[in-house]
Structure formats: C-alpha cells, structure tokens
Design a protein around this motif. Structure first.
Motif, PDB file in Angstrom:
ATOM      1  N   LEU A   1      41.656  38.601  35.287  1.00  0.00           N
ATOM      2  CA  LEU A   1      42.303  37.413  34.713  1.00  0.00           C
ATOM      3  C   LEU A   1      43.626  37.770  34.045  1.00  0.00           C
ATOM      4  O   LEU A   1      44.589  37.001  34.116  1.00  0.00           O
ATOM      5  CB  LEU A   1      41.372  36.732  33.706  1.00  0.00           C
ATOM      6  CG  LEU A   1      40.180  35.991  34.290  1.00  0.00           C
ATOM      7  CD1 LEU A   1      39.245  35.532  33.178  1.00  0.00           C
ATOM      8  CD2 LEU A   1      40.619  34.826  35.143  1.00  0.00           C
TER       9      LEU A   1
ATOM     10  N   THR B   1      46.398  38.184  36.524  1.00  0.00           N
ATOM     11  CA  THR B   1      46.797  36.927  37.146  1.00  0.00           C
ATOM     12  C   THR B   1      47.838  36.265  36.250  1.00  0.00           C
ATOM     13  O   THR B   1      47.608  36.089  35.063  1.00  0.00           O
ATOM     14  CB  THR B   1      45.578  35.993  37.294  1.00  0.00           C
ATOM     15  OG1 THR B   1      44.561  36.675  38.004  1.00  0.00           O
ATOM     16  CG2 THR B   1      45.936  34.721  38.017  1.00  0.00           C
TER      17      THR B   1
ATOM     18  N   LEU C   1      37.484  24.260  39.424  1.00  0.00           N
ATOM     19  CA  LEU C   1      38.247  25.298  38.729  1.00  0.00           C
ATOM     20  C   LEU C   1      39.377  25.851  39.597  1.00  0.00           C
ATOM     21  O   LEU C   1      40.459  26.150  39.097  1.00  0.00           O
ATOM     22  CB  LEU C   1      37.325  26.438  38.289  1.00  0.00           C
ATOM     23  CG  LEU C   1      36.388  26.128  37.134  1.00  0.00           C
ATOM     24  CD1 LEU C   1      35.460  27.305  36.873  1.00  0.00           C
ATOM     25  CD2 LEU C   1      37.160  25.779  35.883  1.00  0.00           C
TER      26      LEU C   1
ATOM     27  N   SER D   1      41.805  33.824  28.460  1.00  0.00           N
ATOM     28  CA  SER D   1      40.420  34.052  28.893  1.00  0.00           C
ATOM     29  C   SER D   1      40.160  35.536  29.109  1.00  0.00           C
ATOM     30  O   SER D   1      39.098  36.053  28.736  1.00  0.00           O
ATOM     31  CB  SER D   1      40.139  33.288  30.190  1.00  0.00           C
ATOM     32  OG  SER D   1      40.374  31.921  30.027  1.00  0.00           O
ATOM     33  N   GLY D   2      41.118  36.230  29.711  1.00  0.00           N
ATOM     34  CA  GLY D   2      40.967  37.663  29.952  1.00  0.00           C
ATOM     35  C   GLY D   2      40.873  38.456  28.670  1.00  0.00           C
ATOM     36  O   GLY D   2      40.028  39.354  28.545  1.00  0.00           O
TER      37      GLY D   2
ATOM     38  N   GLY E   1      49.805  33.750  34.123  1.00  0.00           N
ATOM     39  CA  GLY E   1      49.497  32.481  33.476  1.00  0.00           C
ATOM     40  C   GLY E   1      48.907  32.699  32.102  1.00  0.00           C
ATOM     41  O   GLY E   1      48.309  33.738  31.825  1.00  0.00           O
TER      42      GLY E   1
ATOM     43  N   GLU F   1      47.925  25.970  34.785  1.00  0.00           N
ATOM     44  CA  GLU F   1      48.788  27.151  34.602  1.00  0.00           C
ATOM     45  C   GLU F   1      50.240  26.829  34.963  1.00  0.00           C
ATOM     46  O   GLU F   1      51.153  27.213  34.232  1.00  0.00           O
ATOM     47  CB  GLU F   1      48.301  28.322  35.468  1.00  0.00           C
ATOM     48  CG  GLU F   1      47.003  28.927  35.039  1.00  0.00           C
ATOM     49  CD  GLU F   1      47.118  29.860  33.851  1.00  0.00           C
ATOM     50  OE1 GLU F   1      48.148  29.861  33.148  1.00  0.00           O
ATOM     51  OE2 GLU F   1      46.149  30.589  33.610  1.00  0.00           O
TER      52      GLU F   1
ATOM     53  N   ILE G   1      46.633  30.595  30.432  1.00  0.00           N
ATOM     54  CA  ILE G   1      45.216  30.243  30.302  1.00  0.00           C
ATOM     55  C   ILE G   1      44.347  31.406  30.761  1.00  0.00           C
ATOM     56  O   ILE G   1      43.379  31.784  30.083  1.00  0.00           O
ATOM     57  CB  ILE G   1      44.899  28.962  31.098  1.00  0.00           C
ATOM     58  CG1 ILE G   1      45.689  27.779  30.529  1.00  0.00           C
ATOM     59  CG2 ILE G   1      43.406  28.660  31.078  1.00  0.00           C
ATOM     60  CD1 ILE G   1      45.653  26.528  31.374  1.00  0.00           C
ATOM     61  N   THR G   2      44.702  31.997  31.899  1.00  0.00           N
ATOM     62  CA  THR G   2      43.928  33.141  32.386  1.00  0.00           C
ATOM     63  C   THR G   2      44.101  34.349  31.472  1.00  0.00           C
ATOM     64  O   THR G   2      43.160  35.122  31.297  1.00  0.00           O
ATOM     65  CB  THR G   2      44.332  33.507  33.831  1.00  0.00           C
ATOM     66  OG1 THR G   2      45.742  33.695  33.899  1.00  0.00           O
ATOM     67  CG2 THR G   2      43.904  32.423  34.803  1.00  0.00           C
ATOM     68  N   ASP G   3      45.287  34.501  30.872  1.00  0.00           N
ATOM     69  CA  ASP G   3      45.500  35.615  29.942  1.00  0.00           C
ATOM     70  C   ASP G   3      44.622  35.480  28.706  1.00  0.00           C
ATOM     71  O   ASP G   3      43.999  36.452  28.265  1.00  0.00           O
ATOM     72  CB  ASP G   3      46.966  35.693  29.525  1.00  0.00           C
ATOM     73  CG  ASP G   3      47.855  36.221  30.627  1.00  0.00           C
ATOM     74  OD1 ASP G   3      47.315  36.771  31.610  1.00  0.00           O
ATOM     75  OD2 ASP G   3      49.085  36.085  30.511  1.00  0.00           O
TER      76      ASP G   3
ATOM     77  N   ILE H   1      42.626  24.903  37.305  1.00  0.00           N
ATOM     78  CA  ILE H   1      43.238  25.988  36.542  1.00  0.00           C
ATOM     79  C   ILE H   1      44.638  26.316  37.041  1.00  0.00           C
ATOM     80  O   ILE H   1      45.562  26.408  36.230  1.00  0.00           O
ATOM     81  CB  ILE H   1      42.322  27.233  36.497  1.00  0.00           C
ATOM     82  CG1 ILE H   1      41.126  26.911  35.611  1.00  0.00           C
ATOM     83  CG2 ILE H   1      43.069  28.447  35.982  1.00  0.00           C
ATOM     84  CD1 ILE H   1      40.131  28.010  35.437  1.00  0.00           C
ATOM     85  N   PRO H   2      44.871  26.479  38.352  1.00  0.00           N
ATOM     86  CA  PRO H   2      46.252  26.727  38.778  1.00  0.00           C
ATOM     87  C   PRO H   2      47.206  25.584  38.427  1.00  0.00           C
ATOM     88  O   PRO H   2      48.358  25.829  38.055  1.00  0.00           O
ATOM     89  CB  PRO H   2      46.146  26.907  40.294  1.00  0.00           C
ATOM     90  CG  PRO H   2      44.757  27.355  40.520  1.00  0.00           C
ATOM     91  CD  PRO H   2      43.939  26.659  39.476  1.00  0.00           C
TER      92      PRO H   2
END
Length: 128
Positions: free
Chosen positions: A83, A86, A7, A94-95, A88, A15, A90-92, A11-12
């Motif tokens: 998240l 952070t 991960l 998920s958050g 990006g 992103e 994908i993290t947004d 993930i980065p």
C-alpha cells in the motif's frame, strides 16, 4: 467479493480526487515529492518491521512454538508495504497503519475474526 469490486473502483477514484486537490492546494511538485517520500519511508519501515517479524518467527520456531502471530504480522507488513508503494494518500495512510505495531493489532484482530467466522461457516476446514 462484492466489496472488493467496490474497493477497486472507489479507492482509485478517491485517490485521484485527493491527488488533484493536493496538487491544487500545495502544488504539483510538493505533491509528487510527498508521494515519493512516503514510498521511500514506507519501504524502509516495511523492511525494518519485516526483518523483526522474521527474527521473532525464527525464535518461536527454535522454541518449538507455532509462529501464528508472527505470520499475521508478516501478512500485515506485506500488505502495508504494498500500500505504501502505491501512489496516493489514502493507501499511504492505510499502509502506515498496518506497519506500526500498535495499530497493526486492530488489523490482526480483524483478520482473526474473519478467519474464525469462515471456520464456523464451514468455508475453511481444519485438518488435524
């Protein structure tokens, strides 16, 4: 632990690819503004949900109950807020999923099952 390493690399990379694609598709400035906007909205939602969870935990403690579900909510809100801050997409996403109560239930269910499996395997010991 091995999934965590994957991960941290995957993930980065995803992103960066998505941010580059977004910058090419809608432009650099709209992409930057979208990232800033999701961060601001995420911080607001995390604060609002966090305060509600704290109130719920305090109420449960006043009534002599153990605030187990409120603690899990707090963990999800904390992770979701991090998240969202952070950069990006994908993290947004998920958050936001971790902040909204209907979708947070799935994450709480996964956390409970994970803890339950670790207890059954003997990795976590309950002391009474």
């Amino acid at each position: 632990m091995r999934y965590l390493i994957i991960l941290i690399i995957a993930i980065p990379a995803a992103e960066i690819g998505l941010l580059l694609f977004s910058g090419k598709t809608i432009g650099v400035w709209p992409t930057i503004l979208l990232i800033i906007l999701t961060g601001v909205i995420g911080a607001y939602l995390a604060k609002r949900e966090g305060l509600q969870t704290i109130r719920k935990a305090q109420e449960q403690l006043r009534n002599g109950q153990i605030p187990g579900e409120a603690v899990l909510d707090g963990i999800c809100i904390l992770i979701g807020g991090i998240l969202l801050l952070t950069p990006g997409f994908i993290t947004d996403i998920s958050g936001f999923l971790m902040l909204f109560p209907p979708t947070r239930r799935l994450f709480k269910f996964l956390m409970i099952n994970s803890i339950r499996k670790k207890i059954q395997r003997g990795n976590i010991k309950i002391i009474k």
